[in-house]
Design a protein around this motif. Structure first.
Motif, PDB file in Angstrom:
ATOM      1  N   ASP A  69      10.935  28.571  53.994  1.00 49.12           N
ATOM      2  CA  ASP A  69      11.830  27.607  53.355  1.00 49.12           C
ATOM      3  C   ASP A  69      13.218  28.228  53.186  1.00 49.12           C
ATOM      4  OD1 ASP A  69      11.971  24.958  51.631  1.00 49.12           O
ATOM      5  OD2 ASP A  69      12.934  26.523  50.441  1.00 49.12           O
ATOM      6  N   TRP A  70      13.239  29.468  52.692  1.00 51.58           N
ATOM      7  CA  TRP A  70      14.512  30.178  52.532  1.00 51.58           C
ATOM      8  C   TRP A  70      15.216  30.331  53.864  1.00 51.58           C
ATOM      9  CZ3 TRP A  70      18.692  31.988  50.419  1.00 51.58           C
ATOM     10  CH2 TRP A  70      19.350  33.085  50.979  1.00 51.58           C
ATOM     11  N   GLU A  71      14.495  30.748  54.902  1.00 52.89           N
ATOM     12  CA  GLU A  71      15.120  30.990  56.206  1.00 52.89           C
ATOM     13  C   GLU A  71      15.739  29.714  56.766  1.00 52.89           C
ATOM     14  OE1 GLU A  71      12.130  32.771  58.640  1.00 52.89           O
ATOM     15  OE2 GLU A  71      12.246  34.725  57.619  1.00 52.89           O
ATOM     16  N   PHE A  72      15.097  28.565  56.521  1.00 54.40           N
ATOM     17  CA  PHE A  72      15.667  27.314  57.017  1.00 54.40           C
ATOM     18  C   PHE A  72      16.946  26.954  56.272  1.00 54.40           C
ATOM     19  CE2 PHE A  72      15.791  22.572  56.590  1.00 54.40           C
ATOM     20  CZ  PHE A  72      16.267  22.323  57.871  1.00 54.40           C
ATOM     21  N   HIS A  73      16.894  27.000  54.952  1.00 57.18           N
ATOM     22  CA  HIS A  73      18.098  26.648  54.182  1.00 57.18           C
ATOM     23  C   HIS A  73      19.217  27.651  54.440  1.00 57.18           C
ATOM     24  CE1 HIS A  73      16.781  23.176  51.803  1.00 57.18           C
ATOM     25  NE2 HIS A  73      15.581  23.719  51.856  1.00 57.18           N
ATOM     26  N   ARG A  74      18.857  28.906  54.631  1.00 55.20           N
ATOM     27  CA  ARG A  74      19.864  29.923  54.943  1.00 55.20           C
ATOM     28  C   ARG A  74      20.466  29.671  56.323  1.00 55.20           C
ATOM     29  NH1 ARG A  74      22.668  33.843  52.022  1.00 55.20           N
ATOM     30  NH2 ARG A  74      23.121  35.665  53.295  1.00 55.20           N
ATOM     31  N   ALA A  75      19.631  29.280  57.286  1.00 53.93           N
ATOM     32  CA  ALA A  75      20.133  29.003  58.637  1.00 53.93           C
ATOM     33  C   ALA A  75      21.148  27.865  58.619  1.00 53.93           C
ATOM     34  CB  ALA A  75      18.974  28.675  59.571  1.00 53.93           C
TER      35      ALA A  75
ATOM     36  N   LEU B 231      22.137  19.028  63.349  1.00 51.39           N
ATOM     37  CA  LEU B 231      22.328  18.922  64.794  1.00 51.39           C
ATOM     38  C   LEU B 231      23.369  17.865  65.153  1.00 51.39           C
ATOM     39  CD1 LEU B 231      18.640  19.311  66.050  1.00 51.39           C
ATOM     40  CD2 LEU B 231      20.438  21.047  65.849  1.00 51.39           C
ATOM     41  N   SER B 232      23.534  16.866  64.289  1.00 54.91           N
ATOM     42  CA  SER B 232      24.564  15.852  64.522  1.00 54.91           C
ATOM     43  C   SER B 232      25.879  16.201  63.829  1.00 54.91           C
ATOM     44  CB  SER B 232      24.068  14.483  64.046  1.00 54.91           C
ATOM     45  OG  SER B 232      23.832  14.493  62.650  1.00 54.91           O
ATOM     46  N   ARG B 233      25.904  17.343  63.152  1.00 52.65           N
ATOM     47  CA  ARG B 233      27.078  17.830  62.420  1.00 52.65           C
ATOM     48  C   ARG B 233      27.574  16.811  61.392  1.00 52.65           C
ATOM     49  NH1 ARG B 233      28.638  22.656  65.000  1.00 52.65           N
ATOM     50  NH2 ARG B 233      27.041  23.069  66.584  1.00 52.65           N
ATOM     51  N   ASP B 234      26.629  16.151  60.737  1.00 51.24           N
ATOM     52  CA  ASP B 234      26.959  15.129  59.740  1.00 51.24           C
ATOM     53  C   ASP B 234      26.780  15.738  58.348  1.00 51.24           C
ATOM     54  OD1 ASP B 234      27.211  12.921  58.102  1.00 51.24           O
ATOM     55  OD2 ASP B 234      26.056  11.589  59.406  1.00 51.24           O
ATOM     56  N   SER B 235      27.824  16.346  57.807  1.00 47.22           N
ATOM     57  CA  SER B 235      27.726  17.035  56.527  1.00 47.22           C
ATOM     58  C   SER B 235      27.523  16.063  55.361  1.00 47.22           C
ATOM     59  CB  SER B 235      28.959  17.910  56.286  1.00 47.22           C
ATOM     60  OG  SER B 235      30.143  17.133  56.302  1.00 47.22           O
ATOM     61  N   ALA B 236      28.049  14.843  55.480  1.00 42.84           N
ATOM     62  CA  ALA B 236      27.859  13.857  54.414  1.00 42.84           C
ATOM     63  C   ALA B 236      26.389  13.466  54.310  1.00 42.84           C
ATOM     64  CB  ALA B 236      28.719  12.623  54.679  1.00 42.84           C
ATOM     65  N   ALA B 237      25.744  13.236  55.457  1.00 43.61           N
ATOM     66  CA  ALA B 237      24.315  12.903  55.456  1.00 43.61           C
ATOM     67  C   ALA B 237      23.494  14.088  54.968  1.00 43.61           C
ATOM     68  CB  ALA B 237      23.871  12.488  56.853  1.00 43.61           C
ATOM     69  N   ALA B 238      23.916  15.299  55.326  1.00 41.03           N
ATOM     70  CA  ALA B 238      23.195  16.495  54.892  1.00 41.03           C
ATOM     71  C   ALA B 238      23.280  16.656  53.380  1.00 41.03           C
ATOM     72  CB  ALA B 238      23.757  17.727  55.587  1.00 41.03           C
ATOM     73  N   ARG B 239      24.457  16.392  52.816  1.00 42.39           N
ATOM     74  CA  ARG B 239      24.585  16.511  51.370  1.00 42.39           C
ATOM     75  C   ARG B 239      23.709  15.495  50.665  1.00 42.39           C
ATOM     76  NH1 ARG B 239      26.415  15.595  46.510  1.00 42.39           N
ATOM     77  NH2 ARG B 239      27.635  17.184  45.399  1.00 42.39           N
TER      78      ARG B 239
ATOM     79  N   GLU C  98      22.949  26.592  66.124  1.00 41.44           N
ATOM     80  CA  GLU C  98      22.014  25.484  66.271  1.00 41.44           C
ATOM     81  C   GLU C  98      20.618  25.990  66.595  1.00 41.44           C
ATOM     82  OE1 GLU C  98      23.051  22.398  68.962  1.00 41.44           O
ATOM     83  OE2 GLU C  98      24.922  21.862  67.936  1.00 41.44           O
ATOM     84  N   GLY C  99      20.544  26.958  67.511  1.00 46.47           N
ATOM     85  CA  GLY C  99      19.243  27.520  67.879  1.00 46.47           C
ATOM     86  C   GLY C  99      18.554  28.160  66.689  1.00 46.47           C
ATOM     87  N   GLY C 100      19.324  28.841  65.847  1.00 46.55           N
ATOM     88  CA  GLY C 100      18.749  29.452  64.657  1.00 46.55           C
ATOM     89  C   GLY C 100      18.212  28.423  63.682  1.00 46.55           C
ATOM     90  N   VAL C 101      18.932  27.311  63.525  1.00 45.30           N
ATOM     91  CA  VAL C 101      18.483  26.242  62.634  1.00 45.30           C
ATOM     92  C   VAL C 101      17.184  25.620  63.147  1.00 45.30           C
ATOM     93  CG1 VAL C 101      19.039  23.943  61.730  1.00 45.30           C
ATOM     94  CG2 VAL C 101      20.799  25.723  61.774  1.00 45.30           C
ATOM     95  N   VAL C 102      17.143  25.342  64.453  1.00 46.38           N
ATOM     96  CA  VAL C 102      15.944  24.739  65.048  1.00 46.38           C
ATOM     97  C   VAL C 102      14.746  25.670  64.916  1.00 46.38           C
ATOM     98  CG1 VAL C 102      14.893  23.955  67.211  1.00 46.38           C
ATOM     99  CG2 VAL C 102      17.228  23.260  66.632  1.00 46.38           C
ATOM    100  N   ALA C 103      14.955  26.962  65.192  1.00 50.46           N
ATOM    101  CA  ALA C 103      13.853  27.933  65.111  1.00 50.46           C
ATOM    102  C   ALA C 103      13.335  28.058  63.681  1.00 50.46           C
ATOM    103  CB  ALA C 103      14.319  29.291  65.627  1.00 50.46           C
ATOM    104  N   ALA C 104      14.248  28.089  62.719  1.00 43.83           N
ATOM    105  CA  ALA C 104      13.838  28.217  61.324  1.00 43.83           C
ATOM    106  C   ALA C 104      13.063  26.982  60.872  1.00 43.83           C
ATOM    107  CB  ALA C 104      15.062  28.434  60.435  1.00 43.83           C
TER     108      ALA C 104
END
Length: 274
Positions: free
Chosen positions: A155-161, A209-217, A123-129
């Motif tokens: 952009d790459w670092e965020f999507h990779r995170a 952060l909400s672990r909602d993979s359906a919303a993320a997709r 989570e910390g890596g995602v937020v930082a990216a």
């Protein structure tokens, strides 16, 4: 056996020319530079790649360059035309749509796995990216000059995170390869879509952060689909229907009122995913 293996390694280094201070062969360094120049549009779609000129530019021998270009051909970035030589792979609307569909498939699956397995460090890596990417997007929205490679690296670092905790090295490798092919289309078109793109990144962060993979997709599908529509609607790819044109001929985001982006230099630098 150890002696034979050592001889084989030395022979490989000899073919590539030499080893630099960090232990990277000249051949590998040339591969990275050529690959970056293709992905970032410094080598334009359809451009013929003369080996004599490339030898001067990239500092590798002709036999090494043939090996490297064949390697890039296997990645879909180069076309090998038998006796005619090599050229940078062309671009097309259909190919961009196919690349986008594959990226969505891989990234959405990886996000689902990553959201389920990721811990606080993830989570910390995602937020930082996202923080770094959002900072550059704010500068773009303010029409400040931004180096395009820094922007796309973040952009790459965020999507990779987002997918870093998926647990599959093979999936990460496949995603990295298709991301770069998608990125090449963005660089050819010099795309920054403004606030909508920044909002889509924020939606991806919130979903993670909400672990909602359906919303993320759903957010990712909108993010990639909107990019494709923007590129195809701009007509930018039509410029490369035949002979290559200089990449600098592309209108800048500033000229389109979308923020100032500095085009990368002609010298090879790592792609956004290194």
């Amino acid at each position: 056996m150890r002696h034979a293996a050592g001889e084989k390694r030395r022979a490989g280094v000899a073919r590539s020319g030499a080893v630099d201070k960090e232990g990277v062969t000249i051949g590998e360094a040339a591969y990275q530079r050529i690959r970056a120049d293709i992905v970032f549009g410094r080598l334009a779609p359809g451009q013929k790649l003369g080996l004599d000129r490339m030898r001067e530019t990239y500092g590798a021998g002709v036999s090494t360059l043939r090996e490297l270009l064949s390697r890039l051909a296997s990645e879909g970035l180069i076309l090998a035309e038998g006796q005619k030589g090599f050229e940078v792979a062309p671009v097309s609307d259909a190919d961009f749509q196919e690349v986008t569909a594959l990226r969505l498939l891989l990234e959405a699956h990886a996000m689902e796995q990553s959201f389920a397995a990721g811990g606080l460090d993830w989570e910390g890596g995602v937020v930082a990216a996202h923080h770094k990417l959002a900072a550059l997007e704010r500068r773009l929205l303010a029409n400040e000059a931004v180096d395009v490679e820094s922007w796309k690296r973040y952009d790459w670092e965020f999507h990779r995170a987002l997918i870093a905790a998926c647990g599959s090295r093979l999936l990460l490798q496949a995603h990295a390869a298709i991301y770069d092919r998608f990125l090449r289309y963005q660089m050819v078109a010099v795309v920054f879509r403004g606030q909508p793109a920044a909002d889509e990144h924020r939606q991806l962060l919130d979903s993670a952060l909400s672990r909602d993979s359906a919303a993320a997709r759903q957010a990712l599908a909108a993010h990639l689909g909107n990019c494709v529509r923007h590129v195809l609607g701009s007509g930018a790819l039509a410029r490369f229907g035949g002979a290559a044109e200089p990449v600098a001929a592309a209108p800048s985001p500033a000229q389109r009122g979308e923020g100032a982006v500095h085009k990368p230099s002609r010298r090879g630098r790592p792609t956004g995913r290194t």
